[in-house]
Design an enzyme around this catalytic site. Structure first.
Site, PDB file in Angstrom:
ATOM      1  CG  ASP A 391      -1.967   1.094   1.122  1.00  0.00           C
ATOM      2  OD1 ASP A 391      -3.069   0.781   0.654  1.00  0.00           O
ATOM      3  OD2 ASP A 391      -1.677   2.229   1.515  1.00  0.00           O
ATOM      4  CD  GLU A 434      -4.305   4.208  -1.537  1.00  0.00           C
ATOM      5  OE1 GLU A 434      -4.467   4.640  -0.386  1.00  0.00           O
ATOM      6  OE2 GLU A 434      -5.181   4.297  -2.432  1.00  0.00           O
TER       7      GLU A 434
END
Length: 531
Positions: A391, A434
């Site tokens: 992430d 993301e």
């Protein structure tokens, strides 16, 4: 006029036979079987709908009686408190919208407390009050309210004090319109919806004063066969009648015979005459037509079946179409061309539905398929494999500061870094936003930690340049091994992603821009993303 050498011309010619023969047979069978079968089926539907309505009304009335019984069971000492009683009654009516009002009568039949109606008067002469005095709960037939003037039913129950002595009557008033609306009943007998009658007078419950006694079928149990009769409006109908509320009411449903038969009699008689005239002359054409069409159609059918089963490599075979109609030959040629296009479309669609369009990585759909395949392969061979959940840190700031186009470039750069650090045997996918994941085949946890650290460092030192802006990013990574077994409520893939996600959570909480490994003690922690 189309030529008989075309499929259109043949279909027009042979349709007469295809229509005449079954219609002629239908016309004959109609008087012997179909007419009665339609009537029986309609009666069954009417009977079923009437039975359902009857049962629903009885159950509903039982529930309303239970509501009043529950309120009547409140200690009488509390009911002596006017404010408590008034507030409680109002609360009850708000949660029980079927009731119009709620009244508490004392032992003499005078109104003690009322809600929704400012009632005054005495009901000692009412039958429900007398029955309650004798300890009997009652649901009345429609009666005209002395207080509002409209037709209502009363649900009454005796109230007793702590010693068990009669101390009054609790009565809930329900508008007859509420019952009609609740069960979509008709206010009259000419809308073909069920309607309620008084069993003694046969008058509609919705109009006891001005209504007319209705002609109805025999009550349920008196006959098992459909009864065709003329109702009060002089329409020939089939109906069903069933007793409600211990036989005090009747629920009736009717349906016009003309609607059931739908004009079939006249139509079938006319078509039968036309069918008889064309039947003999056109019969040879059916055989000829079938022989010219059946071969190509069978071939198309076989090819389409193979394609339906996923065999898109099926090739069209050469057939002789000289004796087939022009349309069939064209259809076969077009089918072969369409099958070739379909093969290409399937290949392109497979790529499109399994790839994230922004990053080129796999998407969730392909992750479920490919990730599960890798894990199953490792399990069967006894090899270890691991999962990475990655992430980008503070990615929202990138979008907020530089805009979403720059954020897209950042995601593409991160995806490229991930792809250049993993092997062909591994699988990378974008989970969304993301967040990414990597299923590393034949990779123990230690090697997976090394891979994760290599990706983390690569991301940190790689500058992002777009639209005149240059910046760097960091990434947090959670690593977890694929367990030999997992809970039966989840899959091995979901299990290892969940564990790696927990490890990612630790990395976020421990300062970001780091790699954390899932450990057994992490099973008890609450793994929520640290935004």
């Amino acid at each position: 006029m189309p030529s008989l050498s075309t499929i259109e011309g043949k279909l027009r010619a042979y349709t007469a036979v295809l229509l005449a023969l079954p219609l002629l047979a239908s016309c004959i069978a109609f008087y012997a079987i179909i007419r009665q079968a339609n009537i029986n089926a309609a009666y069954h539907d009417i009977h079923t709908a009437t039975s359902y309505t009857k049962d629903s009304i009885n159950v509903w009335l039982g529930h309303r009686a239970g509501d009043i019984e529950h309120v009547a069971s409140i200690p009488s000492a509390l009911l002596k408190d006017p404010k408590f009683t008034s507030d409680f009654f109002e609360s009850f009516l708000k949660s029980h919208a079927d009731f119009k009002s709620l009244l508490l009568f004392d032992t003499a039949g005078n109104v003690n407390t009322s809600a929704r109606e400012h009632a005054r008067g005495n009901v000692a002469d009412r039958e429900y009050f007398a029955r309650a005095r004798n300890g009997l709960a009652t649901i009345t037939s429609p009666l005209k309210s002395r207080f509002s003037g409209e037709y209502i039913i009363i649900v009454a129950h005796p109230v007793r004090n702590e010693a068990g002595d009669f101390s009054g009557v609790l009565a809930g008033a329900i508008s007859i319109n509420t019952i009609l609306q609740t069960f979509s009943l008709s206010y009259s007998s000419n809308s073909w919806r069920p309607f309620l009658l008084d069993s003694r007078t046969r008058l509609p419950l919705a109009d006891m004063e001005a209504g007319t006694a209705k002609i109805i079928p025999p009550a349920d149990g008196e006959t098992d066969t459909p009864q065709i009769y003329k109702n009060t409006d002089n329409a020939r109908v089939i109906g069903a009648c069933m007793p409600v509320k211990d036989g005090e009411w009747l629920v009736v449903m009717e349906r016009p015979v003309a609607e059931i038969l739908g004009g079939m009699e006249r139509m079938l008689l006319v078509l039968a005459v036309a069918s008889l005239g064309t039947m003999v002359a056109l019969l040879p054409y059916i055989r000829r037509f079938s022989s010219g069409v059946l071969g190509p159609v069978k071939t198309i059918s076989a090819l389409s079946t193979r394609m339906l089963e996923g065999q898109y490599d099926a090739e069209c075979i050469l057939i002789d179409t000289n004796k087939t109609p022009v349309e069939i030959a064209t259809l076969y040629d077009n089918f072969c061309k369409m099958s070739e296009r379909l093969i290409r479309y399937v290949e392109e669609l497979e790529i499109y539905t399994s790839t994230d369009p922004l990053t080129g990585l796999g998407n969730r759909r392909s992750l479920q398929k490919e990730g599960a395949r890798i894990i199953e392969m490792c399990r069967r061979s006894g090899a270890e494999c691991s999962c990475l959940v990655l992430d980008l840190d503070h990615f929202k700031r990138v979008n907020d500061t530089y805009g979403h186009p720059t954020g897209d470039v950042a995601l593409q750069t991160a995806s490229a870094i991930i792809m250049r650090n993993i092997r062909k045997a591994d699988f990378a996918a974008r989970l969304g936003g993301e967040e990414f994941t990597v299923i590393a085949s034949h990779t123990p946890t230690g090697q997976a930690m090394v891979l994760a650290e290599r990706i983390r460092a690569d991301v940190e030192r790689t500058p992002i340049t777009h639209d005149g802006h240059t910046f760097t990013m960091t990434i947090s990574i959670g690593v977890a091994p694929v367990s030999a077994s997992c809970d039966s409520s989840t899959t091995p893939l979901d299990d290892v992603i969940s564990k790696a996600d927990c490890a990612l959570y630790k990395a976020k909480n421990n300062g970001r821009n780091r790699v954390e490994q899932w450990r057994a003690e992490d099973a008890t922690m609450s793994c929520k993303h640290h935004l």
